[in-house]
Design a protein around this motif. Structure first.
Motif, short mmCIF file in Angstrom:
data_model
loop_
_atom_site.label_atom_id
_atom_site.label_comp_id
_atom_site.label_asym_id
_atom_site.label_seq_id
_atom_site.Cartn_x
_atom_site.Cartn_y
_atom_site.Cartn_z
N THR A 151 0.87 -1.13 0.07
CA THR A 151 -0.03 0.28 0.04
C THR A 151 0.99 1.26 0.00
O THR A 151 1.98 1.23 0.33
CB THR A 151 -0.88 -0.08 1.13
N ASP A 152 0.15 2.34 -0.48
CA ASP A 152 1.11 3.67 -0.31
C ASP A 152 1.40 4.09 0.87
O ASP A 152 2.57 4.42 1.16
CB ASP A 152 0.07 4.70 -0.86
N GLY A 153 0.76 3.95 2.12
CA GLY A 153 1.15 3.93 3.57
C GLY A 153 2.49 3.05 3.84
O GLY A 153 3.29 3.74 4.45
N ALA A 154 2.50 1.87 3.44
CA ALA A 154 3.53 1.00 3.79
C ALA A 154 4.86 1.65 3.02
O ALA A 154 5.85 1.25 3.57
CB ALA A 154 3.32 -0.53 3.54
N ARG A 155 4.62 1.83 1.75
CA ARG A 155 5.89 2.49 1.15
C ARG A 155 6.40 3.43 1.59
O ARG A 155 7.71 3.54 1.65
CB ARG A 155 5.22 2.54 -0.41
N GLU A 156 5.59 4.45 2.11
CA GLU A 156 5.96 5.78 2.45
C GLU A 156 6.73 5.44 3.97
O GLU A 156 7.70 6.01 4.25
CB GLU A 156 4.78 6.65 2.71
N ALA A 157 6.25 4.63 4.77
CA ALA A 157 6.88 4.11 5.97
C ALA A 157 8.28 3.67 5.89
O ALA A 157 9.19 4.19 6.45
CB ALA A 157 5.98 3.28 6.72
N GLU B 145 11.83 5.04 6.84
CA GLU B 145 12.83 4.29 7.68
C GLU B 145 14.07 4.54 7.23
O GLU B 145 14.97 4.66 7.69
CB GLU B 145 12.08 3.16 7.97
N ARG B 146 14.09 4.26 5.65
CA ARG B 146 15.43 4.41 5.09
C ARG B 146 15.86 5.59 5.26
O ARG B 146 17.10 5.70 5.59
CB ARG B 146 15.27 4.09 3.68
N GLU B 147 15.36 6.59 5.00
CA GLU B 147 15.95 8.00 5.02
C GLU B 147 16.50 8.12 6.64
O GLU B 147 17.44 8.74 6.88
CB GLU B 147 14.94 9.05 4.83
N ARG B 148 15.56 7.65 7.53
CA ARG B 148 16.07 8.01 9.20
C ARG B 148 17.55 7.18 9.14
O ARG B 148 18.48 7.59 9.78
CB ARG B 148 15.17 7.48 9.91
N MET C 17 19.59 6.38 6.97
CA MET C 17 20.77 7.00 6.33
C MET C 17 21.38 8.23 7.24
O MET C 17 22.44 8.45 7.24
CB MET C 17 20.24 7.49 4.92
N ARG C 18 20.15 9.00 7.71
CA ARG C 18 20.76 10.27 8.56
C ARG C 18 21.50 9.68 9.80
O ARG C 18 22.76 10.50 10.11
CB ARG C 18 19.62 10.93 9.06
N GLU C 19 21.22 8.62 10.25
CA GLU C 19 21.96 7.84 11.50
C GLU C 19 23.36 7.73 10.88
O GLU C 19 24.24 7.75 11.83
CB GLU C 19 21.13 6.95 12.18
N GLU C 20 23.23 7.01 9.88
CA GLU C 20 24.81 6.45 9.39
C GLU C 20 25.55 7.78 9.05
O GLU C 20 26.59 7.78 9.29
CB GLU C 20 24.40 5.56 8.31
N ARG C 21 24.97 8.81 8.45
CA ARG C 21 25.80 9.77 8.05
C ARG C 21 26.30 10.58 9.33
O ARG C 21 27.61 10.99 9.51
CB ARG C 21 25.19 10.88 7.33
N LEU C 22 25.32 10.64 10.34
CA LEU C 22 25.91 11.30 11.69
C LEU C 22 26.90 10.65 12.44
O LEU C 22 27.98 11.13 12.84
CB LEU C 22 24.33 11.35 12.36
N ALA C 23 26.74 9.16 12.34
CA ALA C 23 27.99 8.53 12.90
C ALA C 23 29.07 8.57 12.48
O ALA C 23 30.20 8.68 12.91
CB ALA C 23 27.26 6.91 12.94
N ARG C 24 29.14 8.43 10.98
CA ARG C 24 30.49 8.71 10.05
C ARG C 24 31.10 10.24 10.50
O ARG C 24 32.16 10.29 10.72
CB ARG C 24 30.02 8.64 9.01
N SER C 25 30.12 11.19 10.56
CA SER C 25 30.62 12.56 10.82
C SER C 25 31.45 12.67 12.13
O SER C 25 32.16 13.09 12.35
CB SER C 25 29.36 13.62 10.70
N ARG C 26 30.66 11.87 13.08
CA ARG C 26 31.27 11.76 14.44
C ARG C 26 32.45 10.96 14.50
O ARG C 26 33.58 11.52 15.16
CB ARG C 26 30.24 11.32 15.42
N ALA C 27 32.58 10.13 13.93
CA ALA C 27 33.76 9.26 13.60
C ALA C 27 34.97 10.10 13.25
O ALA C 27 36.09 10.22 13.47
CB ALA C 27 33.48 8.15 12.96
#
Length: 74
Positions: free
Chosen positions: A29-35, A39-42, A44-54
């Motif tokens: 469904t569209d809602g599941a795709r959006e979720a 989640e993918r974007e979240r 990716m943000r966390e991974e970028r932040l972790a790399r930046s901290r490192a």
């Protein structure tokens, strides 16, 4: 239906279809795709932040090491 192997196979196929089809319909469904996209974007943000901290930690560590070497050499 009887109890022969063929009857059991048909019954299992019908039960499997009754489980898989609604699950697949909800998953696409569209809602599941959006979720999933959010989640993918979240992640990716966390991974970028972790790399930046490192990187920041490594740069600080390197600056401290250089300062120590410079103070010993002087």
């Amino acid at each position: 239906m009887g109890t022969s192997a063929g009857h059991w196979i048909v019954a299992l196929v019908l039960v499997a279809a009754g489980v898989v089809i609604p699950w697949a319909a909800r998953r696409h469904t569209d809602g599941a795709r959006e979720a999933r996209r959010q989640e993918r974007e979240r992640r990716m943000r966390e991974e970028r932040l972790a790399r930046s901290r490192a990187r920041r930690t490594d740069r600080r560590r390197e600056r401290r090491r250089r300062r120590r070497e410079e103070s010993r050499g002087t």
